[in-house]
Design an enzyme around this catalytic site. Structure first.
Site, PDB file in Angstrom:
ATOM      1  N   HIS A  92      -4.544  -8.962   3.695  1.00 53.13           N
ATOM      2  CA  HIS A  92      -6.006  -8.945   3.767  1.00 53.13           C
ATOM      3  C   HIS A  92      -6.481  -9.768   4.964  1.00 53.13           C
ATOM      4  O   HIS A  92      -6.027 -10.894   5.161  1.00 53.13           O
ATOM      5  CB  HIS A  92      -6.617  -9.540   2.491  1.00 53.13           C
ATOM      6  CG  HIS A  92      -6.488  -8.649   1.305  1.00 53.13           C
ATOM      7  ND1 HIS A  92      -6.605  -9.119   0.009  1.00 53.13           N
ATOM      8  CD2 HIS A  92      -6.258  -7.313   1.187  1.00 53.13           C
ATOM      9  CE1 HIS A  92      -6.450  -8.109  -0.835  1.00 53.13           C
ATOM     10  NE2 HIS A  92      -6.241  -7.019  -0.145  1.00 53.13           N
TER      11      HIS A  92
ATOM     12  N   TYR B 176      -9.280 -11.058  -7.172  1.00 53.47           N
ATOM     13  CA  TYR B 176      -8.261 -11.234  -8.214  1.00 53.47           C
ATOM     14  C   TYR B 176      -8.488 -12.503  -9.028  1.00 53.47           C
ATOM     15  O   TYR B 176      -7.971 -12.619 -10.132  1.00 53.47           O
ATOM     16  CB  TYR B 176      -6.869 -11.222  -7.583  1.00 53.47           C
ATOM     17  CG  TYR B 176      -6.578  -9.887  -6.949  1.00 53.47           C
ATOM     18  CD1 TYR B 176      -6.366  -8.756  -7.729  1.00 53.47           C
ATOM     19  CD2 TYR B 176      -6.586  -9.742  -5.571  1.00 53.47           C
ATOM     20  CE1 TYR B 176      -6.148  -7.516  -7.150  1.00 53.47           C
ATOM     21  CE2 TYR B 176      -6.366  -8.508  -4.985  1.00 53.47           C
ATOM     22  CZ  TYR B 176      -6.153  -7.403  -5.774  1.00 53.47           C
ATOM     23  OH  TYR B 176      -5.942  -6.179  -5.203  1.00 53.47           O
TER      24      TYR B 176
ATOM     25  N   ARG C 243      -0.238  -2.438  -6.754  1.00 55.66           N
ATOM     26  CA  ARG C 243      -0.626  -3.485  -5.791  1.00 55.66           C
ATOM     27  C   ARG C 243      -1.611  -4.460  -6.440  1.00 55.66           C
ATOM     28  O   ARG C 243      -1.481  -5.672  -6.310  1.00 55.66           O
ATOM     29  CB  ARG C 243      -1.232  -2.821  -4.558  1.00 55.66           C
ATOM     30  CG  ARG C 243      -1.754  -3.770  -3.476  1.00 55.66           C
ATOM     31  CD  ARG C 243      -2.135  -2.928  -2.264  1.00 55.66           C
ATOM     32  NE  ARG C 243      -2.989  -3.625  -1.318  1.00 55.66           N
ATOM     33  CZ  ARG C 243      -2.550  -4.398  -0.343  1.00 55.66           C
ATOM     34  NH1 ARG C 243      -1.252  -4.600  -0.200  1.00 55.66           N
ATOM     35  NH2 ARG C 243      -3.379  -4.983   0.499  1.00 55.66           N
TER      36      ARG C 243
ATOM     37  N   LYS D 125      -2.566  -2.013   7.905  1.00 53.69           N
ATOM     38  CA  LYS D 125      -3.732  -1.426   8.549  1.00 53.69           C
ATOM     39  C   LYS D 125      -3.839  -1.917   9.991  1.00 53.69           C
ATOM     40  O   LYS D 125      -3.597  -3.077  10.283  1.00 53.69           O
ATOM     41  CB  LYS D 125      -5.008  -1.798   7.777  1.00 53.69           C
ATOM     42  CG  LYS D 125      -5.144  -1.080   6.439  1.00 53.69           C
ATOM     43  CD  LYS D 125      -6.472  -1.392   5.795  1.00 53.69           C
ATOM     44  CE  LYS D 125      -6.667  -0.605   4.504  1.00 53.69           C
ATOM     45  NZ  LYS D 125      -7.961  -0.915   3.861  1.00 53.69           N
TER      46      LYS D 125
ATOM     47  N   HIS E 158      -1.933   2.290  -5.940  1.00 49.25           N
ATOM     48  CA  HIS E 158      -2.669   1.053  -5.660  1.00 49.25           C
ATOM     49  C   HIS E 158      -2.776   0.164  -6.899  1.00 49.25           C
ATOM     50  O   HIS E 158      -2.966  -1.054  -6.777  1.00 49.25           O
ATOM     51  CB  HIS E 158      -4.064   1.389  -5.123  1.00 49.25           C
ATOM     52  CG  HIS E 158      -4.476   0.527  -3.977  1.00 49.25           C
ATOM     53  ND1 HIS E 158      -3.821   0.527  -2.757  1.00 49.25           N
ATOM     54  CD2 HIS E 158      -5.465  -0.391  -3.860  1.00 49.25           C
ATOM     55  CE1 HIS E 158      -4.404  -0.343  -1.948  1.00 49.25           C
ATOM     56  NE2 HIS E 158      -5.401  -0.913  -2.592  1.00 49.25           N
TER      57      HIS E 158
ATOM     58  N   ARG F 276       0.860  -1.173   0.000  1.00 53.33           N
ATOM     59  CA  ARG F 276       0.000   0.000   0.000  1.00 53.33           C
ATOM     60  C   ARG F 276       0.903   1.231   0.000  1.00 53.33           C
ATOM     61  O   ARG F 276       2.037   1.182   0.478  1.00 53.33           O
ATOM     62  CB  ARG F 276      -0.894   0.022   1.242  1.00 53.33           C
ATOM     63  CG  ARG F 276      -1.846  -1.171   1.372  1.00 53.33           C
ATOM     64  CD  ARG F 276      -2.669  -1.033   2.649  1.00 53.33           C
ATOM     65  NE  ARG F 276      -3.627  -2.124   2.796  1.00 53.33           N
ATOM     66  CZ  ARG F 276      -3.416  -3.233   3.514  1.00 53.33           C
ATOM     67  NH1 ARG F 276      -2.256  -3.387   4.149  1.00 53.33           N
ATOM     68  NH2 ARG F 276      -4.329  -4.179   3.594  1.00 53.33           N
TER      69      ARG F 276
END
Length: 297
Positions: A269, A278, A246, A171, A243, A147
């Protein structure tokens, strides 16, 4: 209840109890400020806010034609806020609990093919110190799937290049290890040895990997501008951002047959369903191949 004190306590709750990133905290507080402004406009106290009032507020916000994703995020922020009021201010009801989020369609992320990524990197002017740094940045974005916030906060002390791993803080301040490939290591070392080592580094930035010419940590906006400028140079007619690299990292791994759980771990994630998007990108790619090359298409 006083709005200022409630917002101050809510921010502390998000920082300490929920352990959210600064960007997430800002988003939640922005949601609450919207509600505060609407309450002031309607002359309604926070204690008097009920489900019907929140429905009116959401209808008012919707008049500005905001996207379903933004509406859903706003409602999620309000639900968190009223849960906080129940917990910390002993509010008896939860007026946002029964409100339904708009139905969202899963948006396919924009990705670059390998030729486009190579063209962007080739457009970098390596005759300047910034160019050498920018090449390392793009190799890291694409080679590690970072990120943009993880990239600008990357620390020298979290580089383990001898074993080809880096540690990033994602995160919620959650740390994860990511393998780093030969290309990214090569250009990262060139930047560290030939450019960064010669820079006058400002106090507090000694452990930050990517710095501007004044020796301070790069901003997220600066990374966006670097990529937009390169896209303009090569005439790339796609809307891209950090992004996008990514997304491309993950998409190319899935296309190549990588295990979805491994991709999930590398991206950081929490849920496998986020990573599964994806597989849809991969199916779109396969469909385009059939459309382009099959004689019956």
């Amino acid at each position: 209840m006083n709005w200022d004190s409630v917002k101050r306590d809510f921010k502390r709750y998000l920082q300490l109890e929920r352990n959210l990133s600064e960007n997430s905290i800002d988003a939640y507080l922005n949601d609450v400020q919207k509600l505060e402004a609407y309450c002031s406009f309607k002359r309604v106290s926070l204690e008097s806010v009920d489900t019907r009032f929140l429905q009116q507020f959401l209808m008012f916000v919707n008049e500005y034609h905001i996207s379903p994703f933004t509406q859903a995020r706003l409602l999620s922020g309000l639900k968190t806020f009223f849960s906080f009021l129940q917990l910390e201010y002993e509010r008896k009801d939860h007026p946002a609990q029964l409100l339904e989020s708009p139905r969202l369609s899963r948006k396919m992320p924009s990705v670059l093919n390998i030729q486009e990524i190579d063209a962007l990197i080739a457009a970098i002017d390596l005759s300047t110190p910034e160019g050498t740094r920018n090449k390392a940045i793009l190799e890291m974005l694409y080679g590690c799937g970072l990120r943009v916030s993880e990239l600008v906060q990357l620390k020298l002390s979290n580089l383990f290049l001898d074993v080809e791993f880096i540690k990033v803080e994602g995160k919620g301040n959650k740390e994860r290890l990511i393998p780093i490939g030969e290309q990214a290591i090569k250009y990262l070392k060139i930047y560290l040895d030939e450019i960064r080592r010669q820079m006058p580094i400002q106090i507090g930035n000694e452990d930050i990997v990517f710095l501007n010419r004044r020796g301070k940590q790069l901003t997220r906006v600066m990374i966006f501008l670097i990529i937009k400028d390169l896209a303009r140079k090569i005439g790339l007619n796609k809307s891209i951002s950090p992004h996008t690299f990514r997304h491309s990292f993950a998409s190319h791994l899935v296309e190549g047959g990588a295990d979805l759980r491994a991709v999930q771990d590398m991206l950081g994630h929490e849920s496998i369903t986020t990573t599964e998007i994806y597989t849809h990108v991969d199916r779109d790619y396969l469909q385009s191949i059939i459309t382009q090359y099959h004689p019956r298409s």
